[in-house]
Write an enzyme that holds these catalytic residues in place. Structure first.
Site, mmCIF file in Angstrom:
data_model
loop_
_atom_site.group_PDB
_atom_site.id
_atom_site.type_symbol
_atom_site.label_atom_id
_atom_site.label_comp_id
_atom_site.label_asym_id
_atom_site.label_seq_id
_atom_site.Cartn_x
_atom_site.Cartn_y
_atom_site.Cartn_z
ATOM 1 C CG HIS A 17 0.155 8.253 8.024
ATOM 2 N ND1 HIS A 17 -0.982 7.706 7.617
ATOM 3 C CD2 HIS A 17 1.051 7.066 7.967
ATOM 4 C CE1 HIS A 17 -0.939 6.369 7.640
ATOM 5 N NE2 HIS A 17 0.443 5.951 7.394
ATOM 6 C CG HIS A 19 5.027 4.142 8.716
ATOM 7 N ND1 HIS A 19 4.297 3.483 9.827
ATOM 8 C CD2 HIS A 19 4.280 4.317 8.137
ATOM 9 C CE1 HIS A 19 3.023 3.236 9.663
ATOM 10 N NE2 HIS A 19 2.783 4.081 8.563
ATOM 11 C CG HIS A 197 -1.909 2.341 9.699
ATOM 12 N ND1 HIS A 197 -1.236 3.081 10.312
ATOM 13 C CD2 HIS A 197 -1.308 2.398 8.598
ATOM 14 C CE1 HIS A 197 -0.252 3.447 10.012
ATOM 15 N NE2 HIS A 197 -0.192 3.195 8.780
ATOM 16 C CD GLU A 200 -2.513 1.257 4.072
ATOM 17 O OE1 GLU A 200 -2.301 0.644 4.991
ATOM 18 O OE2 GLU A 200 -1.300 1.630 3.487
ATOM 19 C CG ASP A 278 2.059 5.423 4.576
ATOM 20 O OD1 ASP A 278 2.375 5.004 5.635
ATOM 21 O OD2 ASP A 278 1.524 4.728 3.620
ATOM 22 C CG ASP A 279 5.975 3.663 4.728
ATOM 23 O OD1 ASP A 279 6.290 3.404 5.446
ATOM 24 O OD2 ASP A 279 4.862 3.489 4.319
#
Ligand code: ADE
Ligand code: ZN
Length: 337
Positions: A17, A19, A197, A200, A278-279
């Site tokens: 996961h 991005h 997703h 969340e 994630d980010d």
């Protein structure tokens, strides 16, 4: 480096996961802005970092989409992805399944080909440089229409054999999975895996929707599934992988503090939870930082950490033989540690 740091870094793990646009560090953002003659609304790198205070997912998304405006050419996408792969390799990532958001770029006039060719050339270089494997997950922005997602799937046609899966990201609330049931069915017909997703910020019903309407192979996040015991049992029975992102959950206020993070409850319930970043450029840590953060906050044992890493390998889209080889490598590492 403590023993635990070395153990976490050394665990052979997959990142499931991530991005790629969320790995854009402020330093690279400024370098690309200069290269492309783009003015940024920040004075310097410190001002960018100071802007990264979010109270929910949408706060973050607004800044994240604005940051992506510096990405124009295939070289930009290549450089972005290489910077991520260098960091991932240093964190013991042996395989990465990276999401990209083509609509964020094509809406600005950047050709789909520039985005994907830059990412594909970085994947080849990462394999040569680090021996890590990677594949692409093309994510649809759920705040946009079904028609826009279909147009993106169409545009991706010539590259579909180099895309492992489709995903669903962006603003969750108000955009339930059912909105994209037909696009996901079309993607599946073309041989792609499916992730989304769910849970969340959205309710447990969105996790159920991802299972029933999108027929996903993995759930990204899934935190709010814990509010529904029957759903947890269903996810356990299915052996469904959840790609959990602790530092993201903290920064986007999905949890009030890491002390309350549910990763250990997930693992104890038998959910196939994994740990991901994630980010990372926006949330203050790459994948090993996420392992370390929950190890400290929730007192995860080495066994728990190894289980999360094993879940990441078994939950990947690699062929069965490659998964078995990586699991054997993980077992050997744990035995020797
Ligand atoms: N896009 C990038 N990061 C995301 C996240 N955590 N949730 C939804 N969409 C995203
Ligand atoms: Zn995400």
């Amino acid at each position: 480096m403590t023993d635990l740091d070395a153990f976490i870094t050394g665990l052979p793990k997959a990142e499931l996961h991530l991005h790629i646009e969320g790995s854009l560090e402020p330093e690279l953002m400024f370098a690309l802005a200069r290269r492309n003659g783009i003015a940024l609304p920040y004075a310097d790198v410190e001002a960018v970092r100071a802007a990264y205070a979010f109270s929910n997912l949408q706060d973050f998304l607004d800044i994240y989409y604005a940051g992506a405006a510096v990405l124009l050419t295939r070289q930009d996408f290549h450089d972005l992805a290489m910077a991520y792969f260098d960091r991932a390799a240093a964190d013991g990532v042996v395989h990465a399944e990276i999401m990209f958001d083509p609509q964020t770029h094509t809406a600005r006039g950047v050709p789909f080909s520039e985005v994907i060719e830059g990412l594909l050339s970085a994947i080849a270089e990462a394999q040569a440089r680090h021996g890590l494997t990677a594949c692409l997950i093309m994510s649809f922005l759920r705040h946009l229409s079904e028609a826009d997602a279909f147009a993106t799937l169409e545009e991706a046609g010539p590259w579909l054999d180099r895309i492992a899966a489709v995903g669903l990201d962006s603003s969750e609330l108000g955009h339930p999975p059912e909105k994209f049931a037909r696009v996901f069915a079309a993607a599946r017909e073309r041989g792609l895996k499916c992730v989304a997703h769910a849970g969340e910020e959205g309710p447990p019903a969105y996790v159920t929707g991802a299972l029933d309407a999108l027929h996903v192979d993995r759930i990204d996040h899934g935190n709010r599934a814990l509010e529904d015991e029957a759903l947890v049992r269903r996810l356990v029975d299915l052996g469904m992988t959840l790609t959990v992102c602790p530092l993201s959950n903290l920064k986007l206020c999905v949890v009030d503090s890491l002390d309350q993070h549910p990763i250990d409850r997930m693992l104890k319930a038998g959910l196939r939870a994994t740990i991901n970043s994630d980010d990372p450029a926006y949330f203050g840590g790459y994948v090993a930082d996420n392992y370390r953060a929950v190890a400290k906050a929730r007192g995860l044992s080495r066994g728990d950490l190894a289980q999360a890493a094993r879940n990441s390998l078994t939950g990947s889209f690699l062929p069965g033989e490659a998964i078995a080889a990586l699991c054997a490598r993980l077992d050997a590492f744990v035995d020797a540690a």
